[in-house]
Design a protein around this motif. Structure first.
Motif, mmCIF file in Angstrom:
data_model
loop_
_atom_site.group_PDB
_atom_site.id
_atom_site.type_symbol
_atom_site.label_atom_id
_atom_site.label_comp_id
_atom_site.label_asym_id
_atom_site.label_seq_id
_atom_site.Cartn_x
_atom_site.Cartn_y
_atom_site.Cartn_z
ATOM 1 N N SER A 8 0.834 -1.211 0.000
ATOM 2 C CA SER A 8 0.000 0.000 0.000
ATOM 3 C C SER A 8 0.864 1.255 0.000
ATOM 4 O O SER A 8 0.600 2.205 -0.747
ATOM 5 C CB SER A 8 -0.924 0.003 1.224
ATOM 6 O OG SER A 8 -1.800 -1.098 1.210
ATOM 7 N N LEU A 9 1.906 1.252 0.818
ATOM 8 C CA LEU A 9 2.799 2.401 0.863
ATOM 9 C C LEU A 9 3.464 2.634 -0.482
ATOM 10 O O LEU A 9 3.543 3.778 -0.973
ATOM 11 C CB LEU A 9 3.850 2.182 1.949
ATOM 12 C CG LEU A 9 4.918 3.287 2.103
ATOM 13 C CD1 LEU A 9 4.268 4.608 2.483
ATOM 14 C CD2 LEU A 9 5.959 2.871 3.132
ATOM 15 N N VAL A 14 3.705 5.814 -5.505
ATOM 16 C CA VAL A 14 3.851 5.851 -6.964
ATOM 17 C C VAL A 14 2.760 6.707 -7.589
ATOM 18 O O VAL A 14 3.029 7.601 -8.416
ATOM 19 C CB VAL A 14 3.834 4.421 -7.540
ATOM 20 C CG1 VAL A 14 3.704 4.453 -9.060
ATOM 21 C CG2 VAL A 14 5.097 3.675 -7.143
ATOM 22 N N PHE A 15 1.504 6.457 -7.219
ATOM 23 C CA PHE A 15 0.397 7.221 -7.793
ATOM 24 C C PHE A 15 0.444 8.677 -7.325
ATOM 25 O O PHE A 15 0.094 9.591 -8.092
ATOM 26 C CB PHE A 15 -0.943 6.589 -7.409
ATOM 27 C CG PHE A 15 -1.237 5.313 -8.145
ATOM 28 C CD1 PHE A 15 -1.419 5.309 -9.514
ATOM 29 C CD2 PHE A 15 -1.329 4.113 -7.469
ATOM 30 C CE1 PHE A 15 -1.688 4.136 -10.192
ATOM 31 C CE2 PHE A 15 -1.589 2.930 -8.129
ATOM 32 C CZ PHE A 15 -1.765 2.937 -9.498
ATOM 33 N N TRP A 16 0.855 8.908 -6.084
ATOM 34 C CA TRP A 16 0.932 10.276 -5.569
ATOM 35 C C TRP A 16 1.981 11.079 -6.317
ATOM 36 O O TRP A 16 1.733 12.227 -6.704
ATOM 37 C CB TRP A 16 1.253 10.248 -4.081
ATOM 38 C CG TRP A 16 1.379 11.619 -3.469
ATOM 39 C CD1 TRP A 16 0.364 12.457 -3.093
ATOM 40 C CD2 TRP A 16 2.603 12.312 -3.180
ATOM 41 N NE1 TRP A 16 0.869 13.617 -2.581
ATOM 42 C CE2 TRP A 16 2.242 13.563 -2.624
ATOM 43 C CE3 TRP A 16 3.941 12.005 -3.332
ATOM 44 C CZ2 TRP A 16 3.198 14.499 -2.232
ATOM 45 C CZ3 TRP A 16 4.893 12.934 -2.938
ATOM 46 C CH2 TRP A 16 4.511 14.164 -2.393
ATOM 47 N N VAL A 17 3.141 10.498 -6.551
ATOM 48 C CA VAL A 17 4.202 11.201 -7.296
ATOM 49 C C VAL A 17 3.742 11.468 -8.721
ATOM 50 O O VAL A 17 3.993 12.547 -9.286
ATOM 51 C CB VAL A 17 5.501 10.377 -7.278
ATOM 52 C CG1 VAL A 17 6.524 10.967 -8.238
ATOM 53 C CG2 VAL A 17 6.077 10.331 -5.871
ATOM 54 N N LEU A 48 -7.187 8.595 -3.092
ATOM 55 C CA LEU A 48 -6.198 7.715 -3.713
ATOM 56 C C LEU A 48 -6.017 6.432 -2.901
ATOM 57 O O LEU A 48 -5.930 5.332 -3.464
ATOM 58 C CB LEU A 48 -4.871 8.461 -3.842
ATOM 59 C CG LEU A 48 -3.692 7.692 -4.448
ATOM 60 C CD1 LEU A 48 -4.026 7.253 -5.866
ATOM 61 C CD2 LEU A 48 -2.437 8.547 -4.430
ATOM 62 N N ILE A 49 -5.971 6.560 -1.593
ATOM 63 C CA ILE A 49 -5.802 5.391 -0.727
ATOM 64 C C ILE A 49 -6.992 4.441 -0.856
ATOM 65 O O ILE A 49 -6.826 3.211 -0.906
ATOM 66 C CB ILE A 49 -5.614 5.842 0.729
ATOM 67 C CG1 ILE A 49 -4.268 6.565 0.887
ATOM 68 C CG2 ILE A 49 -5.696 4.668 1.683
ATOM 69 C CD1 ILE A 49 -4.058 7.168 2.260
ATOM 70 N N ALA A 50 -8.200 4.988 -0.913
ATOM 71 C CA ALA A 50 -9.393 4.140 -1.041
ATOM 72 C C ALA A 50 -9.379 3.351 -2.343
ATOM 73 O O ALA A 50 -9.885 2.223 -2.392
ATOM 74 C CB ALA A 50 -10.648 5.000 -0.958
ATOM 75 N N ASP A 51 -8.811 3.900 -3.404
ATOM 76 C CA ASP A 51 -8.726 3.179 -4.679
ATOM 77 C C ASP A 51 -7.609 2.144 -4.676
ATOM 78 O O ASP A 51 -7.701 1.127 -5.375
ATOM 79 C CB ASP A 51 -8.497 4.177 -5.823
ATOM 80 C CG ASP A 51 -9.695 5.083 -6.046
ATOM 81 O OD1 ASP A 51 -10.824 4.659 -5.726
ATOM 82 O OD2 ASP A 51 -9.503 6.223 -6.524
ATOM 83 N N VAL A 52 -6.563 2.387 -3.898
ATOM 84 C CA VAL A 52 -5.385 1.516 -3.923
ATOM 85 C C VAL A 52 -5.537 0.318 -2.991
ATOM 86 O O VAL A 52 -5.068 -0.783 -3.313
ATOM 87 C CB VAL A 52 -4.122 2.332 -3.572
ATOM 88 C CG1 VAL A 52 -2.937 1.421 -3.273
ATOM 89 C CG2 VAL A 52 -3.774 3.281 -4.710
#
Length: 366
Positions: A8-9, A14-17, A48-52
């Motif tokens: 998750s981290l 990756v998506f955040w960057v 983003l976290i909820a999707d990941v």
């Protein structure tokens, strides 16, 4: 759980960057600080976290089962009498824990972050308006717009201004005025220019039209992307308020009761997906049995099945957003995922059911 946290981290970073790089160029171009950039990007993290999390729960389950199989631990457990249904119990518990995490984000943290994000965007919009008030400097608040003011006396007037609007491919307009004021209206700030002229150049006909004016109003609302924080959107309202005070929410947002119901069920479906995803991964791997060459075929099958479920999920969400009355379709991917996992577990418990029976001899009786 350790693998789930690690994956998750990694994926969230990756998506955040990936999203932050494009946003960084835009905000730095608008003169915003690093602190404002970090706050904006951090407020987008809950969604983003909820999707990941459902994806990382699936990866953690697949990785764990594959490692247990390669180290023969899974074979020992199965040989001791544990059925596939019994082995799926800890995976179900793990998925339930992941669903609770996703639910806390979608029902509480996500809407709160969306509300703070709208407030921050409104503040940034006002900051961009303030950037126009820079003496002796050509500023470019957005692509195609150039603004210049020679002097800003204590009275607050803008003296000798220049405004160029070249956003259109067919027409370019320049404004010159001896003095101007920026006033606030309901639909955004407005630039009031006095004693000036406008120069409109048609690119196709190559003709220039010059018009003088005593006063002219130029709306900056669309230009600066003004935002209003008076009315919340449904995505910025926690589910508890949608359920407990639906009448007040409908009055505030203008939404219907069906739209409120669709919003709550969409958040619930996203949380349940975190339970279904690891079950699919576990069932696909355990249905293949033991192989000295590893479980690569089963791993690819698991990923393929997850893609199918996610495709159904996207189609269901699109149908519900086109018409709120279609909200029951949101649970179709959950039912499909549970059905897929159930069939695979049943096959793992009955591995000989699809094998061909040996042919009978000529003298055998049926």
């Amino acid at each position: 759980m350790l693998l789930f946290g690690l994956f998750s981290l990694i994926l969230v970073l990756v998506f955040w960057v990936n999203k932050a790089v494009s946003l960084l160029d835009t905000m730095m171009g608008d003169g915003q600080s690093i602190a404002a950039f970090l706050k904006i990007t951090s407020l987008g993290l809950p969604i983003l976290i909820a999707d990941v999390l459902p994806i990382t729960a699936f990866i953690a389950a697949v990785f764990t089962v594959n490692r247990m199989s390669s180290e023969s631990e899974l074979i020992v457990v199965q040989a001791s009498g544990f059925s596939p249904w019994r082995l799926a119990r800890p995976v179900l518990v793990f998925g339930f824990i992941a669903s609770l995490m996703v639910a806390s984000v979608t029902h509480i943290l996500g809407p709160m972050a969306q509300h703070e994000l709208s407030v921050k965007q409104a503040e940034l919009s006002r900051d961009v308006t303030a950037r126009l008030l820079t003496e002796g400097t050509f500023v470019h608040p957005v692509t195609g717009i150039t603004f210049y003011v020679r002097e800003i006396p204590p009275s607050g007037e803008l003296l000798d201004i220049y405004l160029s609007d070249s956003r259109s491919n067919t027409q370019r307009t320049n404004f010159l005025a001896r003095r101007a004021l920026i006033v606030k209206e309901d639909d955004g700030p407005v630039l009031l220019m006095f004693d000036g002229e406008s120069q409109s150049y048609n690119v196709q006909s190559k003709k220039l039209a010059v018009t003088t004016f005593d006063s002219f109003a130029y709306g900056l609302g669309d230009l600066l992307g003004s935002a209003s924080t008076g009315t919340r959107q449904l995505r910025a309202i926690p589910s508890q308020e949608l359920i407990m005070t639906p009448t007040q929410i409908m009055t505030e947002t203008g939404a219907t009761r069906v739209e409120l119901r669709k919003t709550v069920h969409e958040r619930m479906e996203k949380a349940l997906l975190a339970t279904v995803a690891p079950l699919i991964g576990f069932a696909a791997l355990i249905a293949g049995g033991f192989s000295r060459f590893g479980l690569w075929r089963q791993i690819f099958l698991a990923f393929g099945l997850l893609v199918v479920v996610k495709s159904i999920d996207s189609a269901a969400i699109s149908a519900a957003r086109r018409a709120s009355e279609n909200w029951p379709l949101l649970y179709v991917p959950i039912l499909a995922g549970l059905a897929i996992a159930g069939v695979l577990l049943w096959y793992a418990a009955n591995p000989n059911v699809l094998r061909k029976l040996p042919p009978r001899a000529a003298g055998d009786t049926p």
